[in-house]
Design a protein around this motif. Structure first.
Motif, PDB file in Angstrom:
ATOM      1  N   ASP A   1     -50.384 -22.043  47.250  1.00  0.00           N
ATOM      2  CA  ASP A   1     -49.832 -23.370  46.904  1.00  0.00           C
ATOM      3  C   ASP A   1     -49.524 -23.847  45.495  1.00  0.00           C
ATOM      4  N   SER A   2     -48.098 -24.834  45.538  1.00  0.00           N
ATOM      5  CA  SER A   2     -47.309 -24.519  44.330  1.00  0.00           C
ATOM      6  C   SER A   2     -47.836 -26.068  43.749  1.00  0.00           C
ATOM      7  N   SER A   3     -48.985 -26.500  43.749  1.00  0.00           N
ATOM      8  CA  SER A   3     -49.392 -27.470  43.579  1.00  0.00           C
ATOM      9  C   SER A   3     -49.264 -28.108  41.567  1.00  0.00           C
ATOM     10  N   ASN A   4     -49.942 -26.965  41.163  1.00  0.00           N
ATOM     11  CA  ASN A   4     -49.595 -26.700  39.427  1.00  0.00           C
ATOM     12  C   ASN A   4     -49.002 -25.572  39.067  1.00  0.00           C
ATOM     13  N   LEU A   5     -47.821 -24.979  39.652  1.00  0.00           N
ATOM     14  CA  LEU A   5     -47.211 -24.176  39.387  1.00  0.00           C
ATOM     15  C   LEU A   5     -45.832 -24.528  39.366  1.00  0.00           C
ATOM     16  N   THR A   6     -45.024 -23.791  38.556  1.00  0.00           N
ATOM     17  CA  THR A   6     -43.107 -23.815  37.872  1.00  0.00           C
ATOM     18  C   THR A   6     -42.868 -23.505  39.127  1.00  0.00           C
ATOM     19  N   VAL A   7     -41.329 -23.615  39.238  1.00  0.00           N
ATOM     20  CA  VAL A   7     -40.760 -22.691  39.825  1.00  0.00           C
ATOM     21  C   VAL A   7     -40.799 -21.515  39.689  1.00  0.00           C
ATOM     22  N   GLU A   8     -40.847 -20.999  37.960  1.00  0.00           N
ATOM     23  CA  GLU A   8     -40.764 -19.624  38.228  1.00  0.00           C
ATOM     24  C   GLU A   8     -41.701 -18.588  38.557  1.00  0.00           C
ATOM     25  N   GLU A   9     -42.988 -19.641  38.014  1.00  0.00           N
ATOM     26  CA  GLU A   9     -43.981 -18.754  38.599  1.00  0.00           C
ATOM     27  C   GLU A   9     -44.836 -18.294  39.594  1.00  0.00           C
ATOM     28  N   THR A  10     -44.358 -19.815  41.158  1.00  0.00           N
ATOM     29  CA  THR A  10     -43.768 -19.394  42.069  1.00  0.00           C
ATOM     30  C   THR A  10     -43.275 -18.708  43.123  1.00  0.00           C
ATOM     31  N   VAL A  11     -42.051 -18.082  42.304  1.00  0.00           N
ATOM     32  CA  VAL A  11     -41.353 -17.605  42.862  1.00  0.00           C
ATOM     33  C   VAL A  11     -41.369 -16.001  42.629  1.00  0.00           C
ATOM     34  N   ALA A  12     -41.982 -15.524  41.307  1.00  0.00           N
ATOM     35  CA  ALA A  12     -43.415 -14.671  40.554  1.00  0.00           C
ATOM     36  C   ALA A  12     -43.420 -13.603  41.809  1.00  0.00           C
ATOM     37  N   GLN A  13     -44.734 -15.050  42.363  1.00  0.00           N
ATOM     38  CA  GLN A  13     -45.907 -14.256  43.515  1.00  0.00           C
ATOM     39  C   GLN A  13     -45.132 -14.088  45.479  1.00  0.00           C
ATOM     40  N   VAL A  14     -43.923 -14.716  45.355  1.00  0.00           N
ATOM     41  CA  VAL A  14     -43.055 -13.980  46.339  1.00  0.00           C
ATOM     42  C   VAL A  14     -42.128 -12.978  46.148  1.00  0.00           C
ATOM     43  N   LEU A  15     -41.883 -12.572  44.675  1.00  0.00           N
ATOM     44  CA  LEU A  15     -41.409 -10.917  44.585  1.00  0.00           C
ATOM     45  C   LEU A  15     -42.274  -9.989  44.664  1.00  0.00           C
ATOM     46  N   ALA A  16     -43.854 -10.407  43.741  1.00  0.00           N
ATOM     47  CA  ALA A  16     -44.841  -9.545  43.926  1.00  0.00           C
ATOM     48  C   ALA A  16     -45.083  -9.361  45.312  1.00  0.00           C
ATOM     49  N   TRP A  17     -45.345  -9.933  46.103  1.00  0.00           N
ATOM     50  CA  TRP A  17     -45.474  -9.771  47.729  1.00  0.00           C
ATOM     51  C   TRP A  17     -44.500  -9.018  48.106  1.00  0.00           C
ATOM     52  N   TYR A  18     -42.929  -9.316  47.370  1.00  0.00           N
ATOM     53  CA  TYR A  18     -42.149  -8.265  48.418  1.00  0.00           C
ATOM     54  C   TYR A  18     -42.795  -6.976  47.865  1.00  0.00           C
ATOM     55  N   LYS A  19     -42.625  -6.960  46.391  1.00  0.00           N
ATOM     56  CA  LYS A  19     -43.013  -5.314  46.140  1.00  0.00           C
ATOM     57  C   LYS A  19     -44.300  -4.535  46.809  1.00  0.00           C
ATOM     58  N   GLU A  20     -45.479  -5.447  46.818  1.00  0.00           N
ATOM     59  CA  GLU A  20     -46.017  -4.697  47.794  1.00  0.00           C
ATOM     60  C   GLU A  20     -45.786  -4.831  48.946  1.00  0.00           C
ATOM     61  N   CYS A  21     -45.227  -5.086  49.678  1.00  0.00           N
ATOM     62  CA  CYS A  21     -44.375  -4.976  51.038  1.00  0.00           C
ATOM     63  C   CYS A  21     -44.070  -3.830  51.421  1.00  0.00           C
ATOM     64  N   LEU A  22     -42.982  -3.463  49.985  1.00  0.00           N
ATOM     65  CA  LEU A  22     -42.329  -2.287  49.825  1.00  0.00           C
ATOM     66  C   LEU A  22     -43.322  -0.780  49.783  1.00  0.00           C
ATOM     67  N   ALA A  23     -44.399  -0.840  48.533  1.00  0.00           N
ATOM     68  CA  ALA A  23     -44.795  -0.116  48.889  1.00  0.00           C
ATOM     69  C   ALA A  23     -46.162   0.824  49.550  1.00  0.00           C
ATOM     70  N   ALA A  24     -46.535  -0.924  50.367  1.00  0.00           N
ATOM     71  CA  ALA A  24     -46.915  -0.339  51.491  1.00  0.00           C
ATOM     72  C   ALA A  24     -46.636   0.625  52.796  1.00  0.00           C
TER      73      ALA A  24
END
Length: 223
Positions: A200-223
């Protein structure tokens, strides 16, 4: 290994902005599927067709040439040889896109193009049914959402920057109507994919939202 990231969510949630920014960070290809539906809708409007009518829209698909091309590193959308990247962002075309996307033959027409790109490239693809239908095996599935009010304000700001007049109340109502159509349509209704991460990006900036996507990508690679 080819990695696909599917981002679904309602109109105006910022899917294109987030997908485009994250793809640059990762060096992935960005695929804006909504632009494809908008192009089909634009073509139907230009031909004077009722975009809610399958009987009127389906014949317009015959010989229709819709393509994504990368010009100076930026994805552009073409109808034949015409660059319609700006034309498809008009509010009237947005509603037309929602209408034609409910027509099964239109979805079938565009599925092959979308899947072919994903098979050959690391990509981030956004739309309404990417994780549920187009790329159900995507390694990362995200459902990006935001309140109708927050989405309308963002759309208002975007249009204002382009010098396009808009009414925020009308934009909010249009988004709510699109939400209703997208979630209630019989074919491929808008909904989070199984296993999708809700963002939910209602109260997030673009940068914060992108950071979460990138964090999930890193988690995926590490799994």
């Amino acid at each position: 290994m080819i990695v696909n990231i599917a981002i679904d969510g309602p109109a105006g949630a910022g899917k294109s902005t987030i997908a485009k920014t994250a793809s640059k960070e990762l060096g992935f290809i960005y695929v804006d599927t909504g632009a494809l539906y908008r192009t089909v809708g634009l073509n139907a409007l230009r031909l004077g067709k009722d975009t809610k009518s399958a009987d009127e829209v389906v014949p317009t698909l015959e010989g229709l040439d819709v393509s994504l091309r990368f010009v100076d590193g930026e994805q552009r959308v073409f109808l034949g040889e015409e660059d319609v990247s700006t034309a498809i962002r008009q509010n009237e075309v947005s509603m037309a896109a929602s209408n034609v996307s409910a027509i099964p033959k239109v979805r079938e027409f565009l599925f092959d193009l979308q899947r072919d790109i994903a098979k050959k490239n690391n990509c981030i693809m956004d739309g309404r049914d990417i994780g549920t239908v187009v790329l159900p095996d995507a390694q990362i599935k995200i459902y990006l959402t935001a309140s109708a009010e927050a989405r309308a304000q963002r759309r208002f700001n975007q249009l204002k920057e382009k010098g396009i007049n808009a009414n925020i109340t009308t934009l909010t109502q249009d988004l709510q109507e699109r939400d209703r159509r997208d979630t209630e349509r019989a074919v491929c209704p808008l909904a989070p994919a199984e296993g999708a991460k809700i963002l939910d990006s209602s109260n997030l900036t673009v940068e914060e939202t992108v950071a979460q996507v990138l964090a999930w990508y890193k988690e995926c690679l590490a799994a």
